[in-house]
Design a protein around this motif. Structure first.
Motif, PDB file in Angstrom:
ATOM      1  N   GLN A 170      16.224   3.483 -12.593  1.00 59.35           N
ATOM      2  CA  GLN A 170      15.450   4.743 -12.504  1.00 59.35           C
ATOM      3  C   GLN A 170      15.456   5.145 -14.186  1.00 59.35           C
ATOM      4  OE1 GLN A 170      15.792   7.702 -10.077  1.00 59.35           O
ATOM      5  NE2 GLN A 170      14.241   8.722 -10.393  1.00 59.35           N
ATOM      6  N   LEU A 171      13.873   5.235 -14.997  1.00 59.29           N
ATOM      7  CA  LEU A 171      13.719   5.711 -16.007  1.00 59.29           C
ATOM      8  C   LEU A 171      14.339   7.748 -16.465  1.00 59.29           C
ATOM      9  CD1 LEU A 171      10.875   3.526 -17.415  1.00 59.29           C
ATOM     10  CD2 LEU A 171      13.888   3.512 -18.141  1.00 59.29           C
ATOM     11  N   GLN A 172      15.041   8.199 -16.645  1.00 63.06           N
ATOM     12  CA  GLN A 172      15.722   9.679 -16.657  1.00 63.06           C
ATOM     13  C   GLN A 172      15.416   9.925 -17.961  1.00 63.06           C
ATOM     14  OE1 GLN A 172      17.943  10.329 -13.869  1.00 63.06           O
ATOM     15  NE2 GLN A 172      17.269  12.160 -14.095  1.00 63.06           N
ATOM     16  N   LEU A 173      15.382  11.590 -18.882  1.00 62.70           N
ATOM     17  CA  LEU A 173      15.659  12.098 -19.354  1.00 62.70           C
ATOM     18  C   LEU A 173      16.067  13.118 -19.272  1.00 62.70           C
ATOM     19  CD1 LEU A 173      12.798  11.823 -22.452  1.00 62.70           C
ATOM     20  CD2 LEU A 173      15.360  10.634 -22.732  1.00 62.70           C
ATOM     21  N   VAL A 174      17.616  13.659 -19.745  1.00 67.66           N
ATOM     22  CA  VAL A 174      18.160  15.096 -19.226  1.00 67.66           C
ATOM     23  C   VAL A 174      18.395  15.668 -20.211  1.00 67.66           C
ATOM     24  CG1 VAL A 174      19.788  16.087 -17.480  1.00 67.66           C
ATOM     25  CG2 VAL A 174      18.705  14.084 -16.829  1.00 67.66           C
ATOM     26  N   GLU A 175      17.747  17.813 -20.252  1.00 67.76           N
ATOM     27  CA  GLU A 175      18.734  18.087 -20.683  1.00 67.76           C
ATOM     28  C   GLU A 175      19.332  18.886 -20.673  1.00 67.76           C
ATOM     29  OE1 GLU A 175      13.286  17.935 -21.747  1.00 67.76           O
ATOM     30  OE2 GLU A 175      14.840  17.540 -19.757  1.00 67.76           O
ATOM     31  N   SER A 176      19.936  19.592 -22.092  1.00 69.16           N
ATOM     32  CA  SER A 176      21.240  20.403 -22.110  1.00 69.16           C
ATOM     33  C   SER A 176      21.356  20.883 -23.171  1.00 69.16           C
ATOM     34  CB  SER A 176      22.137  19.524 -21.057  1.00 69.16           C
ATOM     35  OG  SER A 176      22.626  18.823 -22.380  1.00 69.16           O
ATOM     36  N   GLY A 177      21.962  22.568 -22.474  1.00 70.60           N
ATOM     37  CA  GLY A 177      22.784  22.706 -23.810  1.00 70.60           C
ATOM     38  C   GLY A 177      21.500  24.152 -24.142  1.00 70.60           C
ATOM     39  N   GLY A 178      20.652  24.364 -23.482  1.00 68.32           N
ATOM     40  CA  GLY A 178      19.884  25.997 -23.776  1.00 68.32           C
ATOM     41  C   GLY A 178      20.632  26.815 -22.918  1.00 68.32           C
ATOM     42  N   GLY A 179      20.466  28.122 -23.465  1.00 70.85           N
ATOM     43  CA  GLY A 179      20.784  29.379 -23.301  1.00 70.85           C
ATOM     44  C   GLY A 179      20.213  30.497 -23.551  1.00 70.85           C
ATOM     45  N   LEU A 180      21.297  31.417 -23.519  1.00 73.21           N
ATOM     46  CA  LEU A 180      21.219  33.058 -23.964  1.00 73.21           C
ATOM     47  C   LEU A 180      21.984  33.210 -25.390  1.00 73.21           C
ATOM     48  CD1 LEU A 180      19.480  35.471 -23.268  1.00 73.21           C
ATOM     49  CD2 LEU A 180      21.171  36.460 -21.788  1.00 73.21           C
ATOM     50  N   VAL A 181      21.221  33.649 -26.611  1.00 69.96           N
ATOM     51  CA  VAL A 181      21.285  33.657 -27.240  1.00 69.96           C
ATOM     52  C   VAL A 181      21.195  35.497 -28.562  1.00 69.96           C
ATOM     53  CG1 VAL A 181      22.538  31.365 -28.184  1.00 69.96           C
ATOM     54  CG2 VAL A 181      20.820  32.295 -28.922  1.00 69.96           C
ATOM     55  N   GLN A 182      21.829  35.830 -28.706  1.00 66.86           N
ATOM     56  CA  GLN A 182      21.211  36.603 -30.219  1.00 66.86           C
ATOM     57  C   GLN A 182      20.787  35.780 -31.137  1.00 66.86           C
ATOM     58  OE1 GLN A 182      24.612  38.985 -30.976  1.00 66.86           O
ATOM     59  NE2 GLN A 182      23.674  40.502 -29.561  1.00 66.86           N
ATOM     60  N   PRO A 183      19.404  36.886 -31.709  1.00 68.35           N
ATOM     61  CA  PRO A 183      19.251  36.437 -33.199  1.00 68.35           C
ATOM     62  C   PRO A 183      20.155  35.774 -34.302  1.00 68.35           C
ATOM     63  CG  PRO A 183      17.634  38.305 -31.878  1.00 68.35           C
ATOM     64  CD  PRO A 183      18.758  38.093 -31.251  1.00 68.35           C
ATOM     65  N   GLY A 184      19.524  35.229 -34.771  1.00 63.39           N
ATOM     66  CA  GLY A 184      20.151  34.653 -35.535  1.00 63.39           C
ATOM     67  C   GLY A 184      21.732  33.471 -35.084  1.00 63.39           C
ATOM     68  N   GLY A 185      21.406  33.367 -33.722  1.00 61.87           N
ATOM     69  CA  GLY A 185      22.383  32.134 -33.047  1.00 61.87           C
ATOM     70  C   GLY A 185      22.073  31.209 -33.335  1.00 61.87           C
ATOM     71  N   SER A 186      22.988  30.359 -32.560  1.00 62.57           N
ATOM     72  CA  SER A 186      22.409  28.678 -32.083  1.00 62.57           C
ATOM     73  C   SER A 186      22.856  28.125 -31.293  1.00 62.57           C
ATOM     74  CB  SER A 186      24.029  28.093 -33.932  1.00 62.57           C
ATOM     75  OG  SER A 186      23.501  28.190 -34.801  1.00 62.57           O
ATOM     76  N   LEU A 187      22.374  26.773 -31.111  1.00 59.91           N
ATOM     77  CA  LEU A 187      21.854  26.435 -29.855  1.00 59.91           C
ATOM     78  C   LEU A 187      22.551  24.543 -30.091  1.00 59.91           C
ATOM     79  CD1 LEU A 187      20.650  28.143 -27.418  1.00 59.91           C
ATOM     80  CD2 LEU A 187      23.073  28.209 -27.044  1.00 59.91           C
ATOM     81  N   ARG A 188      22.786  23.952 -29.496  1.00 61.24           N
ATOM     82  CA  ARG A 188      22.452  22.082 -29.485  1.00 61.24           C
ATOM     83  C   ARG A 188      21.718  21.868 -28.305  1.00 61.24           C
ATOM     84  NH1 ARG A 188      26.538  18.444 -29.997  1.00 61.24           N
ATOM     85  NH2 ARG A 188      25.856  16.090 -31.687  1.00 61.24           N
ATOM     86  N   LEU A 189      20.894  21.810 -28.697  1.00 61.56           N
ATOM     87  CA  LEU A 189      20.531  20.505 -27.264  1.00 61.56           C
ATOM     88  C   LEU A 189      20.352  19.625 -27.756  1.00 61.56           C
ATOM     89  CD1 LEU A 189      16.773  22.352 -27.428  1.00 61.56           C
ATOM     90  CD2 LEU A 189      18.754  22.904 -26.528  1.00 61.56           C
ATOM     91  N   SER A 190      20.982  19.227 -26.312  1.00 62.77           N
ATOM     92  CA  SER A 190      21.087  17.455 -26.127  1.00 62.77           C
ATOM     93  C   SER A 190      19.790  16.687 -24.922  1.00 62.77           C
ATOM     94  CB  SER A 190      22.858  16.917 -25.459  1.00 62.77           C
ATOM     95  OG  SER A 190      23.494  17.302 -26.327  1.00 62.77           O
ATOM     96  N   CYS A 191      19.838  14.929 -25.341  1.00 61.29           N
ATOM     97  CA  CYS A 191      18.290  15.019 -24.636  1.00 61.29           C
ATOM     98  C   CYS A 191      19.319  13.757 -24.088  1.00 61.29           C
ATOM     99  CB  CYS A 191      17.119  14.739 -24.811  1.00 61.29           C
ATOM    100  SG  CYS A 191      15.879  13.579 -24.824  1.00 61.29           S
ATOM    101  N   ALA A 192      19.935  13.360 -22.427  1.00 59.64           N
ATOM    102  CA  ALA A 192      20.140  12.501 -22.650  1.00 59.64           C
ATOM    103  C   ALA A 192      19.846  11.099 -21.909  1.00 59.64           C
ATOM    104  CB  ALA A 192      21.810  11.848 -21.727  1.00 59.64           C
TER     105      ALA A 192
END
Length: 126
Positions: free
Chosen positions: A1-23
């Motif tokens: 089954q073809l699938q894309l799954v995102e992860s890494g989102g969340g709540l941050v303050q301005p100026g912060g960082s996040l790293r999203l992944s797409c598997a």
């Protein structure tokens, strides 16, 4: 089954960082260009960034240039979006999408994508 799954989102303050992944699973990611899109409440889905199948070409929306970096590891079937200096206007659901690649290009139109993930929420608040 073809699938894309995102992860890494969340709540941050301005100026912060996040790293999203797409598997990716169920298909060979290295045949596909990958795009990151986002959709804020009440707004249309917009392109954030994209990367060609082998990573030779990338594109960024003007609003994220210099702050976001897209990359891919085809051996791990994963594409990343490093997001730095986040702003409240970056809020939204972030989706990754795949389009069968045809060369050293990638596509920013959500209408051209073949497969979509379910999305991951990014919230930026003080």
């Amino acid at each position: 089954q073809l699938q894309l799954v995102e992860s890494g989102g969340g709540l941050v303050q301005p100026g912060g960082s996040l790293r999203l992944s797409c598997a990716a699973s169920g298909f060979a990611l290295d045949y596909y260009d990958i795009g990151w899109f986002r959709q804020a409440p009440g707004k249309e889905r917009e392109s954030v960034s994209c990367i060609s199948r082998r990573g030779g070409m990338t594109h960024y929306a003007d609003s994220v240039k210099g702050r976001f970096t897209i990359s891919r590891d085809n051996a791990k079937s994963t594409v990343y979006l490093q997001m730095n200096s986040l702003k409240p206007e970056d809020i939204g659901v972030y989706y990754c999408a795949a389009k069968r690649g045809s060369g050293n290009v990638c596509y920013t139109s959500h209408l051209l994508q073949d497969y979509w993930g379910q999305g991951t929420q990014v919230t930026v608040v003080s």
